[in-house]
Design an enzyme around this catalytic site. Sequence first.
Site, PDB file in Angstrom:
ATOM      1  N   HIS A  47       0.864  -1.188   0.000  1.00 54.42           N
ATOM      2  CA  HIS A  47       0.000   0.000   0.000  1.00 54.42           C
ATOM      3  C   HIS A  47       0.893   1.228   0.000  1.00 54.42           C
ATOM      4  CE1 HIS A  47      -3.786  -1.850   1.907  1.00 54.42           C
ATOM      5  NE2 HIS A  47      -2.915  -2.841   1.902  1.00 54.42           N
ATOM      6  N   TYR A 215      -5.828  -7.326  -1.806  1.00 56.09           N
ATOM      7  CA  TYR A 215      -5.985  -6.136  -2.651  1.00 56.09           C
ATOM      8  C   TYR A 215      -5.397  -6.329  -4.050  1.00 56.09           C
ATOM      9  CZ  TYR A 215      -1.275  -5.118  -0.664  1.00 56.09           C
ATOM     10  OH  TYR A 215       0.028  -5.177  -0.235  1.00 56.09           O
TER      11      TYR A 215
END
Length: 383
Positions: A47, A215
Site C-alpha cells: 500500500h 488487494y
Amino acid sequence: MPNASRIAIVGAGLGGVAAGALLQQAGFVVDIFEQAPAFARLGAGIHMGPNVLKIFRRIGIEDAVTAISSKPDFWFSRDGATGEYLSRIPLGDYALKTYGAPYLTVHRGDLHALQVEALQRGTLHFDKRLTSVEDDGSGVDLTFADGTRHRADIVVGADGINSRIRETLLGEEKPNYSGWVGHRALIDRDRLARTGFTFEPCVKWWSRDRHMMAYDTMGNGREYYYVTGVPHPAWDFDGASVPSSRDEMREAFAGYHPTVQALIEATTEVSKWPLLNRNPLPLWSRGRMVLLGDACHPMKPHMAQGAAMAIEDGAMLARCLGETGLSDFATGFRLYEANRRERASRVQAVSNANTWLRTQEDPAWVFGYDIFEAPLRGEGEAA
Ligand code: FAD
C-alpha cells in the site's frame, strides 16, 4: 566506481532509494550500495498512502506510480466469519481531496523499479554487500564482501531489519520474532474470475487473533494479492521465507467467509514469512552514521506503513541535511531524529498492535501528513 562521494547509502530498498533520489535532488553527491546482484519482481504487493505520494511527487514519479497502481475507493474491514462490514474507510477521490494525494496499492517490484529509475545514472552499485564500516572521525570507510572499499563523509544505514550499520552502532542483536507469520500470495485475476466470487480491491478480513489483507496490485486489475497475520509458535526455518501451501491456508482460515475460502482455493503459490520487530532504538545516529527505515524501527506490517515510514525518513533526512549542509551533518542528524522519532514510534506501536482501521477511525494523522510542509521541530523541542 567513484571513490570520493560525500554520502554513501547502504541498502537500496524502498527507503534507501527514496533517500538517494531526494539527497541527489538536494545537490549532494550520493552513492547507493546494494548487496543483491539485481532486483527481481518478487511476489508481493504494497500500500502507498497519500503521505508517501506527496514524496513521490517531489521525486517526480507520482504520475508514473499512480498509472500502474490500483486506486481503491475504500479500505473495507470485514468480520472474517460473517463478512459483516466493521469499517468503510473512504479513499479514492476522498483521499485526493482530503489528504492531497491518492491512496494506491501496487506490486512492490513495479514500484521499486520506478523509484530506482529516479536515481542519477551510475550511482546505484549492485553486488556490494557491506561487511564492515569504520568511522575514523574525519570520514567513514566501507568494506564490501567483494573486497572493494569506499570512503564517504557520512553513511546512511538503509540496510533493513538485519542492518550491519545498526549492529556497528549498537552491537549484535537478533530482531524479535513476534509470534506471527505472514503468508503472501499473488493470484491471476482469471483464476479468481473462475471462482464466481467478487473480490473487493482493498479489504481486510479479521478475527480475534489473525487476519487476511487482500488487494489489487495493478491499475488494470490483472493481479490480486493477499498477505496474512497468523500466530505461529516459533520461526525455526532457515531463510527469510519458506513455501506454504493451500492446505496450511485452509487450516489457518477454517471457518472464514466463503470469499476467503474461494481466494485460498484459487491460490497457486503461497509463501510464509516471519514477522519480526525490534524495540525502539536508544539512538538513531552516532558520529557520521545514521539509520533509517527497518534498520531503525522495524514493525509488524499490519498498518501497511513500514515502507512508508522508511520513505518518510529518507525525505526528512534530505530536508534536514538540506537545511544544515553536510559540514554540519551532526545538527542535521539530530534535527532528523527530533522530527521522526515520535511519528515513526507511534506508527510502529499501532502497527504492532494490529488495530489500524479495524473500526471506523479517522486516518488523517497518517495520510494527511506532508513531510515537506510540517514545521521543523528543533532539537529537544517537545511536540
Ligand atoms: P528493506 O526494504 O528491507 O531494504 C533493505 C535493503 O538493504 C535490501 O535491498 C537489502 O538487500 C539491502 N541490504 C541489507 N544488508 C545489506 C548489506 N550488508 N550491504 C548492502 N545492502 C544490504 N510496508 C508498507 O509501507 N506497506 C505495506 O503494504 C507493507 N506490507 C508488508 C508485508 C509484509 C509481509 C512485510 C514483511 C512487510 C511489509 N511492509 C509494508 C513493510 C516494508 O516491507 C518494510 O518496512 C520496508 O521494506 C522497509 O524498507 P527499508 O528500505 O528500510 O528496508
